[in-house]
Design a protein around this motif. Structure first.
Motif, PDB file in Angstrom:
ATOM      1  N   ARG A 299      -7.117  -0.673  -2.228  1.00 24.55           N
ATOM      2  CA  ARG A 299      -8.004  -1.134  -1.290  1.00 24.55           C
ATOM      3  C   ARG A 299      -8.225  -2.543  -1.063  1.00 24.55           C
ATOM      4  NH1 ARG A 299      -8.880   5.252  -0.063  1.00 24.55           N
ATOM      5  NH2 ARG A 299      -7.193   5.484   1.501  1.00 24.55           N
TER       6      ARG A 299
ATOM      7  N   TYR B  56       0.493  -1.473   0.150  1.00 20.67           N
ATOM      8  CA  TYR B  56      -0.428  -0.094   0.067  1.00 20.67           C
ATOM      9  C   TYR B  56       1.118   1.294   0.042  1.00 20.67           C
ATOM     10  CZ  TYR B  56      -4.131   3.393   0.950  1.00 20.67           C
ATOM     11  OH  TYR B  56      -4.454   4.571   0.845  1.00 20.67           O
TER      12      TYR B  56
ATOM     13  N   LEU C  45      -7.110   0.500   4.977  1.00 18.09           N
ATOM     14  CA  LEU C  45      -8.084  -0.313   3.594  1.00 18.09           C
ATOM     15  C   LEU C  45      -9.998  -0.327   2.996  1.00 18.09           C
ATOM     16  CD1 LEU C  45      -6.203  -4.015   3.434  1.00 18.09           C
ATOM     17  CD2 LEU C  45      -5.409  -1.526   2.306  1.00 18.09           C
TER      18      LEU C  45
END
Length: 526
Positions: free
Chosen positions: A198, A162, A469
């Motif tokens: 995500r 991420y 997320l």
């Protein structure tokens, strides 16, 4: 002046949490002592439900503060005592040490983990195969390691993925410092890709989390309560695995099949694909690192690989408490990779310590459950059944109670009750063995329904990754629902139809011990 002070105090209370949430917690703090004076049993269940609510609202306010206030009041009004809370924490000291040291140890191995998993993500282009790989890998590792350790590894990997994309999407180079918790600098063209990424990571995290339950139920080292049950039953590693296999093996295969079906048909928010732009960025990142990696950095990867080998061997053979093995990883990884400044050590503990404090609050709630005998009516009711029905009721009772409490606590309570019944001659040894299987599988499988059912799920919910997320309590419950249904029903069917007959077959094949041949098993067909 009085009103302005009251307003300021209310604003400070629980910080940025919504006003309605603050009022709800205040109302609970006012009502709980009143309910306790009227009926302590109802007050105990009210506290449990309120604590679960704080977990459900984890993205609104970290549960440590509101949950801690509820527990402090519970101690003040006499629902439990500080000594009992201390006893619960001491009893679960291995879990506390695991969180403090193992999670920090994984932090110092993130270079190796990110290197390996980035290659996996790039090489495996099929989302179904990738999801299956994450579920199976988590299950396999959890059978020999600890579910919390496995989840800590997956969290470290997902956070790495991420942060890499978020940095590039914000217009920065790989080497620049960047705060990936804020989206202000993410270009508008990249927002859709970020949302899709995500969703993709949410899928992998949930598959892996369920995988820890699939593997953790199979062996005596997979979950803390497994060790307690194995100790009471005097089973070794092999016998524990064989006795559980009539239930756990069908559940494993059905769980993996569920992963495939969820991804194939895109049910329950699964099936999110990795955006092409994200794949390209991760591929470029991997290539760039490979080109620029110095000999010193290559040596670091090799050292981290050897430390990972020690981690697997140490945990698989149970050479020491999990937390102490984690401490050894910190010492080895930092000393061999040149990390000797205390300021470099600090960030490794940032992820685990808030959750460790929250877990101690959770143990305080468990002490309330014990002191107020909240589960006693259920235990007494289940023990009134006999035969196969008793097996099923034990399985379901352990599953339902584990959804609202801690599966370690529930498993411990039930195995102790069954051991007491055995010592009094109320059940045979064969009945005890079958009930021990029902207790272990019951606490491990249906408990995936809620994040508070398993420590690994709770750790994921309260981690720094969850808000990134958009993984809330409700989202976790929703995405775990198909797994909950499949694991619970398959486990239930195996317990009712196959457990007794397959156990008899294992006896005949001499794969497990018949502890007391002079005792005939009470028929389970009535």
């Amino acid at each position: 002046m009085q009103q302005s002070m009251a307003s300021a105090l209310f604003k400070n209370f629980l910080g940025q949490a919504p006003g309605w949430y603050k009022k709800f917690i205040i109302a609970c703090l006012i009502l709980n002592p009143v309910i306790f004076q009227i009926n302590p049993y109802i007050a105990g269940w009210a506290l449990v439900l309120e604590f679960i609510f704080t977990l459900a609202m984890a993205l609104k306010c970290y549960p440590l503060q509101p949950g801690g206030l509820l527990v402090l009041e519970a101690v003040a009004i006499g629902m439990t005592s500080p000594n009992h809370i201390k006893l619960e924490i001491v009893t679960n000291i291995e879990v506390v040490l695991l969180l403090i040291f193992m999670v920090a140890g994984i932090f110092f191995m993130k270079d190796l983990l990110l290197h390996l998993f980035t290659r996996l993500l790039i090489k495996v282009k099929s989302k179904v195969l990738l999801s299956l790989a994450f579920t199976f890998a988590a299950a396999f590792l959890s059978a020999f390691l600890d579910a919390l350790t496995v989840v800590a590894v997956i969290i470290a990997v997902a956070t790495g993925f991420y942060s890499i994309y978020h940095k590039v999407a914000s217009g920065k180079d790989y080497h620049h410092d960047h705060d990936h918790t804020h989206d202000e600098n993410v270009a508008s063209l990249n927002r859709d890709d970020l949302d899709a990424f995500r969703a993709f990571l949410r899928n992998l995290m949930m598959h892996a989390s369920v995988g820890t339950a699939l593997g953790g139920v199979m062996t005596m080292v997979g979950e803390p309560q497994n060790l307690i049950i194995a100790d009471k039953a005097t089973w070794n590693f092999i016998e524990f695995f064989m006795r559980m296999s009539p239930v756990t093996v069908p559940v494993l295969f059905c769980g993996l099949l569920t992963t495939v079906l969820l991804e194939k048909f895109k049910w329950f928010d699964y099936g999110a694909m990795l955006p092409d732009n994200v794949r390209r960025i991760l591929t470029d990142y991997s290539i760039t690192l490979d080109k620029e990696r110095s000999k010193q950095e290559n040596i670091k990867l090799v050292v981290q690989g050897l430390i990972a080998l020690w981690l697997v061997i140490g945990l698989a053979l149970h050479l020491a408490a999990v937390g102490l093995i984690g401490l050894s990883i910190i010492v080895l990884a930092t000393s061999m990779c040149g990390i000797v400044d205390e300021h470099q050590l600090g960030p490794a503990f940032e992820e685990a310590l808030p959750f460790t404090a929250l877990l101690c609050v959770f143990f305080a709630v468990v002490s309330v459950i014990i002191d107020q005998s909240l589960f006693t009516p259920v235990i007494e009711w289940v023990l009134t059944y006999e035969g196969k029905t008793q097996l099923v009721m034990f399985y379901l009772a352990n599953g339902l109670l584990s959804m609202v409490s801690d599966n370690v606590f529930v498993g411990s309570v039930y195995i102790n009750e069954v051991a007491t019944a055995l010592s009094k001659g109320e059940i045979t040894r064969d009945q005890f063995d079958l009930l021990a299987v029902a207790i272990n599988t019951g606490t491990n499988l249906p408990s995936v329904a809620t994040p508070n059912g398993q420590a690994a799920f709770l750790f994921l919910l309260t981690s720094a990754l969850a808000p990134l997320l958009r993984l809330s309590y409700g989202k976790m419950v929703y995405m775990a629902l198909p797994y909950t249904i499949v694991l619970t029903l398959v486990g239930l069917a195996a317990t009712y139809f196959g457990l007794h007959d397959l156990t008899d077959w294992l006896y005949q094949m001499h794969l497990i011990n018949h502890h007391d041949p002079s005792q005939m098993a009470t028929p389970l067909s009535h």
